[in-house]
Scaffold this motif. Sequence first.
Motif, PDB file in Angstrom:
ATOM      1  N   ALA A 149       2.010 -52.788  58.601  1.00 19.90           N
ATOM      2  CA  ALA A 149       1.813 -51.585  57.786  1.00 19.90           C
ATOM      3  C   ALA A 149       1.956 -51.901  56.306  1.00 19.90           C
ATOM      4  CB  ALA A 149       2.822 -50.516  58.210  1.00 19.90           C
ATOM      5  N   LEU A 150       2.991 -52.655  55.960  1.00 12.73           N
ATOM      6  CA  LEU A 150       3.209 -53.020  54.563  1.00 12.73           C
ATOM      7  C   LEU A 150       2.077 -53.906  54.037  1.00 12.73           C
ATOM      8  CD1 LEU A 150       7.021 -53.719  54.766  1.00 12.73           C
ATOM      9  CD2 LEU A 150       5.938 -51.863  53.472  1.00 12.73           C
ATOM     10  N   ALA A 151       1.549 -54.775  54.894  1.00 10.94           N
ATOM     11  CA  ALA A 151       0.431 -55.628  54.484  1.00 10.94           C
ATOM     12  C   ALA A 151      -0.773 -54.783  54.093  1.00 10.94           C
ATOM     13  CB  ALA A 151       0.061 -56.591  55.615  1.00 10.94           C
ATOM     14  N   ALA A 152      -1.076 -53.764  54.911  1.00  9.36           N
ATOM     15  CA  ALA A 152      -2.219 -52.898  54.616  1.00  9.36           C
ATOM     16  C   ALA A 152      -2.032 -52.172  53.281  1.00  9.36           C
ATOM     17  CB  ALA A 152      -2.407 -51.886  55.746  1.00  9.36           C
ATOM     18  N   LEU A 153      -0.839 -51.636  53.057  1.00 17.12           N
ATOM     19  CA  LEU A 153      -0.562 -50.922  51.810  1.00 17.12           C
ATOM     20  C   LEU A 153      -0.640 -51.869  50.612  1.00 17.12           C
ATOM     21  CD1 LEU A 153       2.430 -48.719  53.007  1.00 17.12           C
ATOM     22  CD2 LEU A 153       0.094 -47.942  52.559  1.00 17.12           C
ATOM     23  N   LEU A 188      -3.216 -51.596  47.419  1.00 22.68           N
ATOM     24  CA  LEU A 188      -2.728 -51.451  46.050  1.00 22.68           C
ATOM     25  C   LEU A 188      -3.301 -52.525  45.129  1.00 22.68           C
ATOM     26  CD1 LEU A 188       0.979 -50.436  46.712  1.00 22.68           C
ATOM     27  CD2 LEU A 188      -0.775 -49.034  45.584  1.00 22.68           C
ATOM     28  N   TRP A 189      -3.460 -53.749  45.631  1.00 22.48           N
ATOM     29  CA  TRP A 189      -4.095 -54.785  44.817  1.00 22.48           C
ATOM     30  C   TRP A 189      -5.569 -54.459  44.566  1.00 22.48           C
ATOM     31  CZ3 TRP A 189      -2.109 -58.328  41.813  1.00 22.48           C
ATOM     32  CH2 TRP A 189      -0.819 -58.820  42.061  1.00 22.48           C
ATOM     33  N   ASP A 190      -6.256 -53.979  45.590  1.00 18.82           N
ATOM     34  CA  ASP A 190      -7.663 -53.577  45.426  1.00 18.82           C
ATOM     35  C   ASP A 190      -7.772 -52.480  44.376  1.00 18.82           C
ATOM     36  OD1 ASP A 190     -10.457 -53.452  46.030  1.00 18.82           O
ATOM     37  OD2 ASP A 190     -10.089 -51.781  47.400  1.00 18.82           O
ATOM     38  N   LEU A 191      -6.887 -51.521  44.452  1.00 21.83           N
ATOM     39  CA  LEU A 191      -6.877 -50.397  43.525  1.00 21.83           C
ATOM     40  C   LEU A 191      -6.569 -50.856  42.095  1.00 21.83           C
ATOM     41  CD1 LEU A 191      -6.986 -47.375  42.980  1.00 21.83           C
ATOM     42  CD2 LEU A 191      -4.678 -47.171  43.922  1.00 21.83           C
ATOM     43  N   LYS A 192      -5.573 -51.717  41.946  1.00 26.57           N
ATOM     44  CA  LYS A 192      -5.224 -52.202  40.603  1.00 26.57           C
ATOM     45  C   LYS A 192      -6.376 -52.987  39.985  1.00 26.57           C
ATOM     46  CE  LYS A 192      -1.230 -54.168  41.607  1.00 26.57           C
ATOM     47  NZ  LYS A 192       0.074 -54.878  41.397  1.00 26.57           N
ATOM     48  N   GLY A 193      -7.041 -53.799  40.805  1.00 27.21           N
ATOM     49  CA  GLY A 193      -8.178 -54.549  40.290  1.00 27.21           C
ATOM     50  C   GLY A 193      -9.281 -53.629  39.787  1.00 27.21           C
ATOM     51  N   LYS A 194      -9.543 -52.570  40.537  1.00 25.23           N
ATOM     52  CA  LYS A 194     -10.580 -51.618  40.123  1.00 25.23           C
ATOM     53  C   LYS A 194     -10.181 -50.903  38.831  1.00 25.23           C
ATOM     54  CE  LYS A 194     -12.218 -50.708  44.829  1.00 25.23           C
ATOM     55  NZ  LYS A 194     -12.167 -49.752  45.964  1.00 25.23           N
ATOM     56  N   GLY A 235       0.704 -58.806  53.169  1.00 29.90           N
ATOM     57  CA  GLY A 235      -0.518 -58.676  52.400  1.00 29.90           C
ATOM     58  C   GLY A 235      -0.667 -59.772  51.347  1.00 29.90           C
ATOM     59  N   ILE A 236      -1.289 -59.423  50.231  1.00 28.22           N
ATOM     60  CA  ILE A 236      -1.535 -60.381  49.153  1.00 28.22           C
ATOM     61  C   ILE A 236      -0.229 -60.842  48.527  1.00 28.22           C
ATOM     62  CG2 ILE A 236      -2.524 -60.582  46.832  1.00 28.22           C
ATOM     63  CD1 ILE A 236      -4.837 -58.765  47.881  1.00 28.22           C
ATOM     64  N   THR A 237       0.673 -59.911  48.274  1.00 26.05           N
ATOM     65  CA  THR A 237       1.975 -60.285  47.711  1.00 26.05           C
ATOM     66  C   THR A 237       2.707 -61.226  48.655  1.00 26.05           C
ATOM     67  OG1 THR A 237       2.140 -58.166  46.562  1.00 26.05           O
ATOM     68  CG2 THR A 237       4.185 -59.402  46.861  1.00 26.05           C
ATOM     69  N   GLY A 238       2.712 -60.908  49.934  1.00 27.63           N
ATOM     70  CA  GLY A 238       3.375 -61.754  50.917  1.00 27.63           C
ATOM     71  C   GLY A 238       2.770 -63.137  50.981  1.00 27.63           C
ATOM     72  N   MET A 239       1.434 -63.227  50.924  1.00 29.03           N
ATOM     73  CA  MET A 239       0.784 -64.525  51.014  1.00 29.03           C
ATOM     74  C   MET A 239       1.034 -65.365  49.768  1.00 29.03           C
ATOM     75  SD  MET A 239      -0.766 -66.272  53.280  1.00 29.03           S
ATOM     76  CE  MET A 239      -1.134 -64.937  54.413  1.00 29.03           C
ATOM     77  N   MET A 240       1.119 -64.733  48.609  1.00 31.49           N
ATOM     78  CA  MET A 240       1.460 -65.484  47.397  1.00 31.49           C
ATOM     79  C   MET A 240       2.876 -66.048  47.495  1.00 31.49           C
ATOM     80  SD  MET A 240      -1.174 -65.597  45.378  1.00 31.49           S
ATOM     81  CE  MET A 240      -0.526 -66.002  43.750  1.00 31.49           C
ATOM     82  N   ARG A 241       3.778 -65.288  48.106  1.00 29.59           N
ATOM     83  CA  ARG A 241       5.139 -65.801  48.322  1.00 29.59           C
ATOM     84  C   ARG A 241       5.118 -66.970  49.305  1.00 29.59           C
ATOM     85  NH1 ARG A 241       8.052 -59.834  48.931  1.00 29.59           N
ATOM     86  NH2 ARG A 241       8.147 -59.359  46.692  1.00 29.59           N
ATOM     87  N   CYS A 242       4.282 -66.866  50.338  1.00 28.77           N
ATOM     88  CA  CYS A 242       4.142 -67.964  51.296  1.00 28.77           C
ATOM     89  C   CYS A 242       3.602 -69.215  50.608  1.00 28.77           C
ATOM     90  CB  CYS A 242       3.206 -67.563  52.431  1.00 28.77           C
ATOM     91  SG  CYS A 242       3.864 -66.304  53.542  1.00 28.77           S
ATOM     92  N   ALA A 243       2.646 -69.029  49.702  1.00 21.52           N
ATOM     93  CA  ALA A 243       2.076 -70.162  48.974  1.00 21.52           C
ATOM     94  C   ALA A 243       3.145 -70.858  48.142  1.00 21.52           C
ATOM     95  CB  ALA A 243       0.928 -69.688  48.078  1.00 21.52           C
ATOM     96  N   ALA A 244       4.009 -70.074  47.505  1.00 21.86           N
ATOM     97  CA  ALA A 244       5.084 -70.668  46.707  1.00 21.86           C
ATOM     98  C   ALA A 244       6.071 -71.420  47.598  1.00 21.86           C
ATOM     99  CB  ALA A 244       5.800 -69.576  45.921  1.00 21.86           C
ATOM    100  N   LEU A 245       6.385 -70.841  48.759  1.00 23.47           N
ATOM    101  CA  LEU A 245       7.316 -71.482  49.688  1.00 23.47           C
ATOM    102  C   LEU A 245       6.727 -72.794  50.206  1.00 23.47           C
ATOM    103  CD1 LEU A 245      10.023 -71.066  51.269  1.00 23.47           C
ATOM    104  CD2 LEU A 245       8.623 -70.092  53.103  1.00 23.47           C
ATOM    105  N   ALA A 246       5.449 -72.764  50.586  1.00 21.90           N
ATOM    106  CA  ALA A 246       4.802 -73.973  51.084  1.00 21.90           C
ATOM    107  C   ALA A 246       4.763 -75.055  50.014  1.00 21.90           C
ATOM    108  CB  ALA A 246       3.388 -73.643  51.560  1.00 21.90           C
TER     109      ALA A 246
END
Length: 370
Positions: free
Chosen positions: A91-95, A99-105, A274-285
């Motif tokens: 659910a949080l991933a979808a939100l 929000l990233w899509d919306l901010k970009g627009k 979502g995008i925020t989570g994946m960016m955190r994963c990228a930093a961890l990796a």
Amino acid sequence: MKITKVDAFQMNWDASGKGSRSAFVRIQTEDGSFGLGEASPMQGGLASLGIIANDMASFLIGKDILDHAVLLDTLLHKCIKLGPDGAATGALAALDIALWDLKGKLLGQPVYKLLGGAWRTSLACYSSIGGNAHRSVAEVVDIVLRRVEKEQPAAVKIRWDGDRTRQDVDIAGDIAKAKAVRKALGDDFVLGFDANNGYSIGGAMRVGRALEELNYAWFEEPVQHYHVAAMGEVAQRLDITVSAGEQTYTLQGLKDLINAGVRMVQPDIVKMGGITGMMRCAALAQAHGVELVPHQTQPSIGHLANIHVMATVMHLAKPVELADDWERADSVFKNPSRPVNGCFELPTRPGLGMEFDEAEMKRRSIPITQ
């Protein structure tokens, strides 16, 4: 800019309403702008969509979209006892994606620009081919060759999708299929093997040694995902790269896999933050020197979110996933992301960059009500 509306809905890909469904969310602001997000579609995504509709949407109404991280971390802890592994993080991933899509627009920029810029605008793909546990050797080779001819991928992953309640069902047959695919595609073609949690430690060692002899590039989820120590043991004992993480839903869970010895992690953007989570994963990796190769099988919103993130990763070790039934997005999206010469092109329009037939999306939508 304040949030005025949050709609959670299923998307019917089959016009008859009998086919697969995806789990979408739409967040709208006071000026009518909106962003789209996607949750994991397991069981139609109903659990995640229900949590959004009943436990999260009302909290977001009236909030500033630029308080994005605070809002979603608040919701994580508000709903922590609903998981956090699974439906709540989906659910949080979808939100988050919406929000990233919306901010970009609103800012007139593609998401990858907001994330710091792209190292590449063209991303090679690998064909992810499922259902091979139930196919003969000849059938496996046939579908692999057809997909390679059609998609021109940089690599192929053969998936088993077997019965997870049984282990080591047909080790000899599995190895025979792996050998046949290697022979069909040649010595230099990049190959991955996804066991979908099908082996015991001993079975995984037998198959893994065979894959090493066949020069496969990676061996995905050889044992049950919840046996983290066992996954790490197999990873440390084999020379082939062992990967895992598509059923890991938190950054802390991903850290545990890495600490166990897994050196290629595969979180999924529509399951983990979502995008925020994946960016955190990228930093961890990056901090641990392991490969980040996300699992991602959704052809529309989830896919676009994923490639925006992967474009920002400096050391991108593997191609991005191109799963079965990718064409289903064509029924709604006017500019579906399809590979050309084996590569996905990064959208440059604001937000995620998707265009869709709004009337068709509305016709195929099944709203989740409070």
